[in-house]
Design a protein around this motif. Structure first.
Motif, PDB file in Angstrom:
ATOM      1  N   ALA A 166       0.442  -0.986   0.221  1.00 46.36           N
ATOM      2  CA  ALA A 166       0.193   0.348   0.094  1.00 46.36           C
ATOM      3  C   ALA A 166       0.827   1.349   0.053  1.00 46.36           C
ATOM      4  O   ALA A 166       2.165   1.186   0.089  1.00 46.36           O
ATOM      5  CB  ALA A 166      -0.895   0.365   0.951  1.00 46.36           C
ATOM      6  N   ASN A 167       0.491   2.141  -0.485  1.00 54.31           N
ATOM      7  CA  ASN A 167       1.425   3.343  -0.683  1.00 54.31           C
ATOM      8  C   ASN A 167       0.616   4.077   0.991  1.00 54.31           C
ATOM      9  O   ASN A 167      -0.517   4.668   0.740  1.00 54.31           O
ATOM     10  CB  ASN A 167       0.663   3.470  -1.954  1.00 54.31           C
ATOM     11  N   PRO A 168       1.640   4.572   1.917  1.00 54.46           N
ATOM     12  CA  PRO A 168       1.402   5.150   2.952  1.00 54.46           C
ATOM     13  C   PRO A 168       1.517   6.985   2.763  1.00 54.46           C
ATOM     14  O   PRO A 168       0.935   7.223   3.316  1.00 54.46           O
ATOM     15  CB  PRO A 168       2.079   4.871   3.217  1.00 54.46           C
ATOM     16  N   THR A 169       1.759   7.065   1.713  1.00 49.57           N
ATOM     17  CA  THR A 169       2.042   9.217   1.347  1.00 49.57           C
ATOM     18  C   THR A 169       0.853   9.437   1.978  1.00 49.57           C
ATOM     19  O   THR A 169       0.811  10.982   2.788  1.00 49.57           O
ATOM     20  CB  THR A 169       2.141   9.168  -0.268  1.00 49.57           C
ATOM     21  N   ALA A 170      -0.286   8.974   1.819  1.00 43.97           N
ATOM     22  CA  ALA A 170      -1.348  10.295   2.210  1.00 43.97           C
ATOM     23  C   ALA A 170      -1.866   9.859   3.485  1.00 43.97           C
ATOM     24  O   ALA A 170      -1.496  10.726   4.771  1.00 43.97           O
ATOM     25  CB  ALA A 170      -3.136   9.410   1.696  1.00 43.97           C
ATOM     26  N   LEU A 171      -1.285   8.907   3.935  1.00 45.56           N
ATOM     27  CA  LEU A 171      -1.286   9.019   5.578  1.00 45.56           C
ATOM     28  C   LEU A 171      -0.081  10.238   6.132  1.00 45.56           C
ATOM     29  O   LEU A 171      -0.253  10.329   7.182  1.00 45.56           O
ATOM     30  CB  LEU A 171      -1.387   7.640   6.357  1.00 45.56           C
ATOM     31  N   ILE A 172       1.111   9.817   5.541  1.00 44.24           N
ATOM     32  CA  ILE A 172       2.112  10.475   6.395  1.00 44.24           C
ATOM     33  C   ILE A 172       2.056  11.901   6.194  1.00 44.24           C
ATOM     34  O   ILE A 172       2.006  12.163   7.449  1.00 44.24           O
ATOM     35  CB  ILE A 172       3.271  10.491   4.763  1.00 44.24           C
ATOM     36  N   LEU A 173       1.159  12.373   4.649  1.00 51.79           N
ATOM     37  CA  LEU A 173       0.819  13.667   4.580  1.00 51.79           C
ATOM     38  C   LEU A 173      -0.297  14.221   5.797  1.00 51.79           C
ATOM     39  O   LEU A 173      -0.277  15.260   6.038  1.00 51.79           O
ATOM     40  CB  LEU A 173       0.662  13.997   3.294  1.00 51.79           C
ATOM     41  N   VAL A 214       8.236  13.797   1.788  1.00 53.41           N
ATOM     42  CA  VAL A 214       7.965  13.194   0.244  1.00 53.41           C
ATOM     43  C   VAL A 214       7.728  13.696  -0.934  1.00 53.41           C
ATOM     44  O   VAL A 214       8.035  12.828  -1.835  1.00 53.41           O
ATOM     45  CB  VAL A 214       6.290  13.139   0.714  1.00 53.41           C
ATOM     46  N   HIS A 215       8.037  14.908  -0.699  1.00 51.04           N
ATOM     47  CA  HIS A 215       7.881  15.228  -1.704  1.00 51.04           C
ATOM     48  C   HIS A 215       9.207  15.184  -2.878  1.00 51.04           C
ATOM     49  O   HIS A 215       9.293  14.715  -4.660  1.00 51.04           O
ATOM     50  CB  HIS A 215       7.790  16.870  -2.530  1.00 51.04           C
ATOM     51  N   THR A 216      10.595  15.068  -2.179  1.00 50.48           N
ATOM     52  CA  THR A 216      11.801  14.441  -2.584  1.00 50.48           C
ATOM     53  C   THR A 216      11.950  13.438  -3.200  1.00 50.48           C
ATOM     54  O   THR A 216      12.372  12.587  -4.258  1.00 50.48           O
ATOM     55  CB  THR A 216      12.854  14.941  -1.886  1.00 50.48           C
ATOM     56  N   VAL A 217      11.278  12.124  -2.559  1.00 48.42           N
ATOM     57  CA  VAL A 217      11.446  10.739  -3.119  1.00 48.42           C
ATOM     58  C   VAL A 217      10.311  10.425  -3.688  1.00 48.42           C
ATOM     59  O   VAL A 217      10.087   9.364  -4.845  1.00 48.42           O
ATOM     60  CB  VAL A 217      10.662   9.582  -1.562  1.00 48.42           C
ATOM     61  N   LEU A 218       8.774  11.232  -3.771  1.00 53.86           N
ATOM     62  CA  LEU A 218       8.346  10.825  -4.993  1.00 53.86           C
ATOM     63  C   LEU A 218       9.108  11.733  -5.956  1.00 53.86           C
ATOM     64  O   LEU A 218       8.510  10.942  -7.559  1.00 53.86           O
ATOM     65  CB  LEU A 218       6.576  11.408  -5.472  1.00 53.86           C
ATOM     66  N   ALA A 219       9.269  12.519  -6.329  1.00 52.71           N
ATOM     67  CA  ALA A 219      10.279  13.222  -7.550  1.00 52.71           C
ATOM     68  C   ALA A 219      11.017  12.682  -8.101  1.00 52.71           C
ATOM     69  O   ALA A 219      12.091  13.035  -9.213  1.00 52.71           O
ATOM     70  CB  ALA A 219      10.150  15.288  -6.965  1.00 52.71           C
ATOM     71  N   GLU A 220      11.657  11.843  -7.303  1.00 54.30           N
ATOM     72  CA  GLU A 220      13.229  10.775  -7.573  1.00 54.30           C
ATOM     73  C   GLU A 220      13.093  10.053  -7.846  1.00 54.30           C
ATOM     74  O   GLU A 220      12.800   9.125  -8.802  1.00 54.30           O
ATOM     75  CB  GLU A 220      14.042  10.316  -6.266  1.00 54.30           C
ATOM     76  N   GLY A 221      11.670   9.431  -7.935  1.00 56.75           N
ATOM     77  CA  GLY A 221      10.558   8.116  -8.504  1.00 56.75           C
ATOM     78  C   GLY A 221      11.707   6.652  -8.431  1.00 56.75           C
ATOM     79  O   GLY A 221      11.520   6.286  -9.459  1.00 56.75           O
ATOM     80  N   LYS A 222      12.496   6.896  -7.482  1.00 55.23           N
ATOM     81  CA  LYS A 222      13.133   5.657  -7.704  1.00 55.23           C
ATOM     82  C   LYS A 222      12.178   4.844  -6.559  1.00 55.23           C
ATOM     83  O   LYS A 222      12.742   2.873  -7.107  1.00 55.23           O
ATOM     84  CB  LYS A 222      14.526   5.937  -6.982  1.00 55.23           C
ATOM     85  N   THR A 223      12.047   4.844  -5.188  1.00 58.95           N
ATOM     86  CA  THR A 223      11.597   3.769  -4.163  1.00 58.95           C
ATOM     87  C   THR A 223      10.861   4.535  -3.575  1.00 58.95           C
ATOM     88  O   THR A 223       9.340   5.867  -2.818  1.00 58.95           O
ATOM     89  CB  THR A 223      12.617   4.442  -3.294  1.00 58.95           C
ATOM     90  N   ALA A 278      11.592   8.808   5.397  1.00 55.69           N
ATOM     91  CA  ALA A 278      12.497   8.669   6.530  1.00 55.69           C
ATOM     92  C   ALA A 278      13.746   9.861   6.205  1.00 55.69           C
ATOM     93  O   ALA A 278      13.811  10.061   7.601  1.00 55.69           O
ATOM     94  CB  ALA A 278      12.502   7.850   7.936  1.00 55.69           C
ATOM     95  N   ALA A 279      14.116   8.734   6.411  1.00 55.26           N
ATOM     96  CA  ALA A 279      15.995   9.331   5.909  1.00 55.26           C
ATOM     97  C   ALA A 279      16.109  10.608   5.319  1.00 55.26           C
ATOM     98  O   ALA A 279      17.135  10.949   5.946  1.00 55.26           O
ATOM     99  CB  ALA A 279      16.771   7.702   4.363  1.00 55.26           C
ATOM    100  N   VAL A 280      15.468  11.235   4.707  1.00 51.83           N
ATOM    101  CA  VAL A 280      15.444  12.907   3.914  1.00 51.83           C
ATOM    102  C   VAL A 280      15.102  13.019   5.260  1.00 51.83           C
ATOM    103  O   VAL A 280      15.940  14.160   5.571  1.00 51.83           O
ATOM    104  CB  VAL A 280      14.462  12.380   3.034  1.00 51.83           C
ATOM    105  N   VAL A 281      14.187  12.734   5.944  1.00 55.14           N
ATOM    106  CA  VAL A 281      13.740  13.607   7.426  1.00 55.14           C
ATOM    107  C   VAL A 281      14.833  14.179   8.146  1.00 55.14           C
ATOM    108  O   VAL A 281      14.665  14.830   8.567  1.00 55.14           O
ATOM    109  CB  VAL A 281      12.070  13.001   7.761  1.00 55.14           C
ATOM    110  N   GLU A 282      15.641  12.838   8.369  1.00 55.25           N
ATOM    111  CA  GLU A 282      16.702  12.529   8.842  1.00 55.25           C
ATOM    112  C   GLU A 282      17.563  13.558   8.786  1.00 55.25           C
ATOM    113  O   GLU A 282      17.846  14.284   9.601  1.00 55.25           O
ATOM    114  CB  GLU A 282      17.199  11.362   9.462  1.00 55.25           C
ATOM    115  N   ARG A 283      17.632  13.278   7.420  1.00 60.96           N
ATOM    116  CA  ARG A 283      18.599  15.205   6.886  1.00 60.96           C
ATOM    117  C   ARG A 283      18.782  16.443   6.698  1.00 60.96           C
ATOM    118  O   ARG A 283      19.770  17.041   6.775  1.00 60.96           O
ATOM    119  CB  ARG A 283      19.439  13.937   5.398  1.00 60.96           C
TER     120      ARG A 283
END
Ligand code: NAI
Ligand code: MG
Length: 335
Positions: free
Chosen positions: A272-279, A301-310, A329-334
């Motif tokens: 399942a795509n958890p984006t909606a609940l994460i947002l 979220v925007h970063t990971v979606l824009a990269e489109g890899k994961t 989460a990895a992007v958030v931590e950075r």
């Protein structure tokens, strides 16, 4: 400072997407004590209801909840948990932002609007009766009090987020008394917000303009049924169910959840795509005045979606729910 927040994992894909949202929220460094409560189809046998009293009490106590989807069993005797939750906790405002996101396929690249739906009355007052066999009446109740409350909520939202315009969506040309009242109230309330433009627009024309020029809208406010329909339309403008967050807000409590349901067709598969609940979690953090944490989650979220890899299968990728959550989460931590 830390907060206690009620967590309802729900059923179907609920436990998977709530676990993902939790991972991302915890990556912000803001500490939440999760008060995890059972609700959903799996607990009906144990409690005799899908929405047990301990879950409701927890939300009343904590004032804030993050909620996974809950299945409404088909058939007589089962009322919707979601409708019950709104009624019990007096969650009068439904808040649904729709914003174009990079990497999410949609027909538009410039949508950024918020739909605010009155959540307690209109045709959802539950007042239906059979007048004579073959003739049913459903009452569409519009009150000054609820209209004032929701329109004020819309203008306050606009002010808080620096928005320029509130469009009052109505059908006062036909429903002269009920929507006439809604419109009159809006004109009165608008006087308290000089910096924000009041626009009046008829609901059917709104539907067309949303499809033709969605960028011409900012904040929209409307009664219950119009809001139900129009807010699904606006989710469709920006990529659909997998990415649409929402909030149900009352005077004492607020419940944050994805727009989508329990997706029984893909439950338990970890896809399942958890984006909606994460947002939705980001909306919750903003409600808790954790503005930076909220913005960081949205940015990640925007970063990971824009990269489109994961990205998950519904968006054309092949990442699992937890792989995607870990990437966000990895992007958030950075940050
Ligand atoms: P649904 O939203 O659960 O599913 C519709 C379609 O979208 C399915 O094909 C599903 O696989 C897909 N989908 C939904 N969310 C997804 C996600 N996060 N990632 C990937 N794909 C996703 O709607 P449906 O099937 O009408 O309802 C299923 C159950 O959920 C019903 O019992 C309904 O009452 C309940 N429901 C609960 C809600 C809530 O708790 N707030 C809201 C809407 C429905
Ligand atoms: Mg709906």
């Amino acid at each position: 400072m830390s907060y206690t927040v009620t967590l309802l994992p729900g059923d179907g894909i609920g436990p998977e997407v709530t676990a993902a949202a939790r991972t991302v929220i915890e990556a912000t460094g803001f500490t939440i004590d999760w008060d995890v409560q059972e609700a959903g189809g799996d607990v009906i046998e144990k409690y005799g209801t899908a929405l047990p009293e301990p879950a409701l009490d927890s939300i009343r106590r904590n004032g804030v909840a993050l909620k996974g989807p809950i299945t409404t069993p088909v058939g007589k005797g089962f009322s919707s948990v979601n409708v019950k939750l709104r009624k019990e906790l007096k969650l009068y405002a439904n808040y649904r932002p729709a914003k174009t996101m990079p990497g999410v396929k949609s027909r538009y690249d410039n949508v950024d609007l918020i739909v605010i739906r009155e959540n307690t009355e209109g045709l959802y007052s539950g007042l239906e009766h059979e007048v004579i066999p073959g003739v049913i009446e459903s009452l569409r109740v519009i009150t000054y009090e609820a209209s004032e409350r929701i329109v004020r909520f819309a203008f306050e939202t606009a002010r808080q987020y620096g928005r320029k315009k509130v469009t009052v969506v109505h059908k006062a040309n036909i429903l002269k008394l009920s929507d006439g009242l809604f419109l009159d109230v809006a004109r009165v309330v608008a006087k308290d917000y000089h910096e924000i433009e009041l626009e009046e627009y008829i609901v059917d024309a709104t539907a067309m303009r949303l499809v033709m020029r969605p960028e011409s809208f900012d904040v929209l406010v409307m009664e219950n049924l119009f809001g139900d329909i129009i807010s699904d339309l606006t989710s469709g403008l920006v990529g659909g169910l997998g990415v649409a967050p929402s909030a149900n807000i009352g005077t004492h409590c607020a419940v944050f959840e994805a727009v989508h349901g329990s997706a029984p067709d893909i439950a338990g598969q970890g896809i399942a795509n958890p984006t909606a609940l994460i947002l939705s979690g980001a909306l919750m953090l903003r409600h808790l005045r954790q503005l930076e944490a909220a913005a960081n989650i949205e940015h990640a979220v925007h970063t990971v979606l824009a990269e489109g890899k994961t990205i998950t299968g519904d968006l054309g990728g092949n990442a699992t729910t937890s792989e995607y959550a870990a990437a966000v989460a990895a992007v958030v931590e950075r940050l």
